[in-house]
Motif scaffolding. Structure first.
Motif, PDB file in Angstrom:
ATOM      1  N   ARG A 247      30.829 -48.781 -12.251  1.00  0.00           N
ATOM      2  CA  ARG A 247      31.309 -48.454 -10.912  1.00  0.00           C
ATOM      3  C   ARG A 247      30.929 -47.017 -10.554  1.00  0.00           C
ATOM      4  O   ARG A 247      31.163 -46.093 -11.337  1.00  0.00           O
TER       5      ARG A 247
ATOM      6  N   ASP B 187      29.939 -54.471 -13.834  1.00  0.00           N
ATOM      7  CA  ASP B 187      30.604 -54.118 -12.575  1.00  0.00           C
ATOM      8  C   ASP B 187      29.776 -53.033 -11.905  1.00  0.00           C
ATOM      9  O   ASP B 187      29.746 -51.889 -12.363  1.00  0.00           O
ATOM     10  N   LEU B 188      29.100 -53.394 -10.821  1.00  0.00           N
ATOM     11  CA  LEU B 188      28.199 -52.482 -10.112  1.00  0.00           C
ATOM     12  C   LEU B 188      28.803 -52.026  -8.782  1.00  0.00           C
ATOM     13  O   LEU B 188      28.082 -51.593  -7.883  1.00  0.00           O
ATOM     14  N   SER B 189      30.107 -52.086  -8.664  1.00  0.00           N
ATOM     15  CA  SER B 189      30.774 -51.681  -7.425  1.00  0.00           C
ATOM     16  C   SER B 189      30.479 -50.224  -7.105  1.00  0.00           C
ATOM     17  O   SER B 189      30.732 -49.329  -7.920  1.00  0.00           O
TER      18      SER B 189
ATOM     19  N   TRP C 129      29.538 -56.557  -7.302  1.00  0.00           N
ATOM     20  CA  TRP C 129      29.139 -55.437  -6.456  1.00  0.00           C
ATOM     21  C   TRP C 129      29.964 -55.462  -5.183  1.00  0.00           C
ATOM     22  O   TRP C 129      30.666 -56.426  -4.884  1.00  0.00           O
TER      23      TRP C 129
ATOM     24  N   THR D 135      27.767 -50.698  -2.776  1.00  0.00           N
ATOM     25  CA  THR D 135      26.641 -50.691  -3.715  1.00  0.00           C
ATOM     26  C   THR D 135      25.339 -50.529  -2.934  1.00  0.00           C
ATOM     27  O   THR D 135      25.092 -51.256  -1.978  1.00  0.00           O
TER      28      THR D 135
ATOM     29  N   TRP E  60      21.518 -51.002  -2.944  1.00  0.00           N
ATOM     30  CA  TRP E  60      20.409 -51.672  -3.607  1.00  0.00           C
ATOM     31  C   TRP E  60      19.069 -51.148  -3.092  1.00  0.00           C
ATOM     32  O   TRP E  60      18.991 -50.638  -1.982  1.00  0.00           O
TER      33      TRP E  60
END
Length: 331
Positions: A241, A259-261, A288, A292, A294
């Motif tokens: 995160r 967890d890519l929040s 996400w 996030t 990208w």
């Protein structure tokens, strides 16, 4: 123990090792040496077979000047060495268990195979020190400086290295299991070691070589990984995160179930992130949020219809058709 008795004890232990130091302590000599008192008499002529070890357990030497002193294999267990000057000292194999080295200067010191279990090294200066093979289990080093230090093969299990400077340090082969590196500066450090179950929350890993590293289930919230080399690294299940991967090399890096929040993936190496690439499966199961960031090609895929983006958390899902979809999930 009376002050003069303690001083006499130190002299008796060391006098046979350095004949030049012959004067007896005067009555009333304090049990702690004056600040920065020269201590060259601590040097020993050699450590031949059968040479006795200096027995200085629990000795009080705060602020002592021990620069260049030879204390190899000495027993300094529980010693008070706060603010001591131990630059370039020879402490090979020395017992420093539970010793208090808070704010001590150990720049360039030789601490190979030293026993520093449970030692207090808060704010200690260990720049360019050699800690190869040292035992630092449960040692406390918050705020210490280990820039360019050699920690190859050192045992750092359960060690506290929060806010520590490890810039360009060599940690090759070190055991960092369950170590706390929260907020540590690891820029350009050599980390060819297992980092599984290591707390790296808020750590500075800019430009660090983490190729093929196993960082599964890692605690890396708010970690700065800008420009890091994470090619073929495994970050499955890691808490990432608010981590920043801007400019990082992520070819074949694995993020399943991570967890890519709020994580930042702008300007990364585009190789594994092409929308048509099979490597996108490496983010299956990852979570996400709208925060996030990208790269453009993956953002197009994530935000494409019929995938809705709004308030909440989304998970990258692998379907039976081997395609990726995004589904909203509750927090």
């Amino acid at each position: 123990m009376r002050a003069d008795s303690l001083a006499g004890r130190i002299v008796s232990v060391l006098s046979h090792r350095a004949p030049a130091f012959r004067s007896a302590p005067s009555p009333g000599t304090p049990n702690r040496l004056p600040a920065r008192q020269p201590m060259k008499h601590l040097k020993r002529p050699g450590s031949g077979a059968g040479a006795p070890r200096a027995q200085l357990a629990n000795v009080g030497l705060p602020n002592a000047s021990l620069r260049g002193a030879v204390l190899a294999e000495a027993n300094l267990r529980g010693a008070d060495l706060r603010d001591a000057d131990l630059r370039d000292a020879d402490l090979r194999g020395t017992n420093l268990q539970v010793a208090n080295l808070t704010s001590a200067s150990l720049e360039g010191a030789d601490l190979r195979t030293a026993d520093l279990r449970d030692a207090h090294l808060n704010g200690c200066d260990l720049r360019q020190a050699d800690l190869t093979g040292a035992d630092l289990r449960n040692a406390r080093l918050p705020g210490a400086s280990l820039a360019h230090a050699n920690l190859g093969g050192a045992d750092l299990r359960e060690a506290v290295l929060s806010d520590t400077t490890l810039h360009s340090a060599d940690l090759q082969g070190a055991n960092l299991r369950n170590a706390d590196l929260q907020g540590a500066d690891l820029r350009n450090a050599c980390l060819r070691t297992a980092l599984h179950a290591v707390n790296l929350d808020g750590a500075d890993l800019r430009g660090t070589d983490l190729r093929r590293h196993r960082l599964t289930q890692g605690k890396m919230r708010g970690c700065d990984l800008r420009g890091a080399d994470l090619r073929c690294a495994n970050l499955a299940g890691a808490d990432l995160r608010d981590a920043n991967f801007a400019g990082a090399l992520l070819w074949k890096a694995r993020f399943e179930e991570a967890d890519l929040s709020g994580a930042v993936f702008t300007d990364i190496d585009s190789g594994p992130w092409e929308a048509s690439s099979h490597d996108l499966l490496y983010v299956s199961g990852a979570r996400w949020t709208a925060a996030t960031l990208w790269p453009s090609d993956l953002r197009t895929l994530m935000h494409a219809r019929p995938l809705s983006v709004g308030v909440g958390v989304w998970v990258v899902h692998r379907t039976a058709a081997n395609r990726l979809t995004v589904e909203p999930v509750s927090r």
